[in-house]
Enzyme design. Structure first.
Site, mmCIF file in Angstrom:
data_model
loop_
_atom_site.group_PDB
_atom_site.id
_atom_site.type_symbol
_atom_site.label_atom_id
_atom_site.label_comp_id
_atom_site.label_asym_id
_atom_site.label_seq_id
_atom_site.Cartn_x
_atom_site.Cartn_y
_atom_site.Cartn_z
ATOM 1 N N GLY A 18 1.709 7.123 13.399
ATOM 2 C CA GLY A 18 1.295 6.154 12.394
ATOM 3 C C GLY A 18 1.733 6.543 10.999
ATOM 4 N N TYR A 19 1.380 5.698 10.037
ATOM 5 C CA TYR A 19 1.749 5.963 8.646
ATOM 6 C C TYR A 19 1.099 7.244 8.132
ATOM 7 C CZ TYR A 19 3.582 1.169 8.480
ATOM 8 O OH TYR A 19 4.291 0.011 8.722
ATOM 9 N N CYS A 155 -9.910 5.566 2.518
ATOM 10 C CA CYS A 155 -9.069 5.480 1.313
ATOM 11 C C CYS A 155 -9.759 4.706 0.197
ATOM 12 C CB CYS A 155 -7.711 4.883 1.652
ATOM 13 S SG CYS A 155 -7.778 3.291 2.519
ATOM 14 N N ASN A 333 -2.897 5.351 -1.006
ATOM 15 C CA ASN A 333 -3.794 5.313 0.142
ATOM 16 C C ASN A 333 -3.356 6.243 1.272
ATOM 17 O OD1 ASN A 333 -1.686 3.111 0.379
ATOM 18 N ND2 ASN A 333 -2.506 3.015 2.449
#
Length: 363
Positions: A18-19, A155, A333
Site C-alpha cells: 500500500g501507500y 492521519c 498524511n
C-alpha cells in the site's frame, strides 16, 4: 529487542504493497540504523513494480507466513494493514521479542467496547489494549520509550491533536471543537474506486463520512484526556484534488481579548520556536502584512510546504469579533500521518536519535 546496539536493525513491514507500506520502506531505506527491511505482500508481486520510485533498492516481498517464521530475527515490526489484522497477529511478534508499531486503529482505544463502537469488529486481543501506548511522540514520549506496543494515530487525528492540544490545555472555552480537514486521495488507500479515479476527482472535492467519521471518537478520547475534561469534536472530512497531504482547520472558542500574538506565544512555549523544542512541529509566527481583509497567504501553512516530510506546520489566528481561535495544521498524511510518525516512535522505543531517517525537509 533482538539487536543489542541498535546499529544493525532488522525491520518487518507487514502490508508493504500500500501507500503507507511503500512510504515506510522509502524512509527506512534512508535510516542510518536499519540494515534489513522485510516487507510482505499477500500475493506474489514484484516489489519494484509496485513501488517504482524505489527502483534499485534491492527489496523484495515475502509472505506474511514467511515473515512470521523469521520473527526471532526482527527488532521491530510495522503493521501497515487494514484495521482488524494486527490484533490477530501482533502477539506472535511481541512474544518473540520484537517491538510492534501498528498503523491501523486496532490498538488506539484502551477500552475494547470503544474500539468496537468506532470500528465495528469484536476486538480479539483486548489484553493488549491495556499496554498499547498511543503514538503521538511529542505528547507521549516517555511512555513510548518504555513500550513494546505502540498504536500509531490516524492521519487526521495526529494533525488535529498537534494543532489543538496547546489551546485545549490552555485558554479554550466550551467543549465543542469544529474540525474541517481535506485529505489527499492516498488517504483512501490503493483499492480502486471510481470516485477516486483521476477523471472523476480532478477539479473536484469529495466529502465523506459526515455522519460520523471513525477518527472522531479517537480524537474525543485523546483530546479529552489531554484537556482533562470532555471534548466534543465536530469532524468534517473531504478528499481533495491532490495525492498526499492534510489541510486541517479547527475553530475553538476563547476568552474575549485573546489575540493572535497570545496564541503564537502559547504555541511557541508549548512546542518551541523554529527547530528548538519539538523538532517536527513548526509554528508560523510571521507578522501580518496589511490590515483586516488583506489576503495575506503567508500567515498560514500550506500542504506543499510539508509534502514528503515528517513535519507538522501550524498557523494561528483569532476572530476577535466572535472570540474564535482559528488553527491551521498541515501534514503529509503518508509521513507524519503514518510512516514518518511510526519511524519516529520506533526511534524513541529503541533509544536512538528521534529524528534519525526523518530530518529531510519537504520537497
Amino acid at each position: 529487542m533482538n539487536t543489542q546496539n541498535n546499529q544493525d536493525l532488522t525491520v518487518g513491514v507487514i502490508g508493504g504493497t500500500g501507500y503507507a507500506g511503500g512510504e515506510l520502506c522509502r524512509l527506512l531505506l534512508g535510516h542510518p540504523n536499519v540494515a534489513r527491511i522485510l516487507p510482505t505482500s499477500r500475493e506474489e508481486k514484484d516489489f519494484e513494480e509496485i513501488h517504482p520510485n524505489l527502483l534499485g533498492s534491492g527489496l523484495s516481498f515475502l509472505t506474511a507466513d514467511r515473515l512470521a517464521e523469521r520473527a526471532d530475527e526482527l527488532d521491530v515490526v510495522l503493521f501497515s494493514t487494514p484495521t482488524g489484522e494486527a490484533m490477530r497477529t501482533a502477539r506472535h511478534y511481541l512474544d518473540r521479542g520484537a517491538r510492534v508499531i501498528d498503523l491501523s486503529a486496532d490498538f488506539r482505544f484502551a477500552d475494547p467496547a470503544a474500539y468496537e463502537r468506532a470500528h465495528g469488529p469484536h476486538h480479539e486481543s483486548p489484553d493488549l489494549l491495556r499496554e498499547a501506548v498511543y503514538g503521538v511522540t511529542e505528547l507521549y514520549r516517555e511512555d513510548i520509550a518504555k513500550a513494546r506496543l505502540v498504536a500509531n494515530p490516524g492521519c487526521y487525528a495526529i494533525t488535529a491533536i498537534l494543532g489543538l492540544t496547546p489551546l485545549l490545555q490552555g485558554p479554550a472555552t466550551g467543549r465543542r471543537v469544529s474540525v474541517h480537514a481535506v485529505n489527499g486521495t492516498t488517504g483512501a488507500g490503493v483499492t480502486p474506486k471510481r470516485a477516486l479515479m483521476h477523471a472523476e476527482v480532478a477539479g473536484s472535492m469529495l466529502a465523506y463520512s459526515l455522519g460520523g467519521h471513525r477518527h472522531g471518537p479517537e480524537l474525543e478520547e485523546v483530546l479529552g484526556g489531554l484537556a482533562g475534561r470532555p471534548v466534543e469534536v465536530d469532524l468534517n472530512t473531504t478528499h481533495g484534488d491532490f495525492a498526499r497531504g492534510i489541510h486541517l482547520q479547527a475553530n475553538v472558542d476563547v476568552p474575549a481579548g485573546t489575540t493572535r500574538d497570545d496564541l503564537i506565544a502559547l504555541y511557541q512555549e508549548f512546542y518551541g520556536a523554529g527547530a528548538t523544542g519539538e523538532y517536527f512541529v513548526r509554528v508560523n509566527a510571521r507578522s501580518p502584512h496589511g490590515g483586516l481583509n488583506v489576503k495575506d497567504y503567508s500567515l498560514y501553512p500550506s500542504i506543499a510546504a510539508v509534502n514528503g516530510s515528517n513535519f507538522c506546520h501550524l498557523g494561528l489566528d483569532v476572530d476577535t469579533e466572535r472570540n474564535i481561535a482559528k488553527v491551521v495544521a498541515v501534514t503529509d498524511n503518508l509521513v507524519k500521518g503514518a510512516a514518518g510518525s511510526a519511524i519516529q516512535n520506533m526511534n524513541v522505543m529503541l533509544g536512538i536519535d528521534e529524528t534519525a531517517g526523518l530530518r529531510h525537509h519537504a520537497l
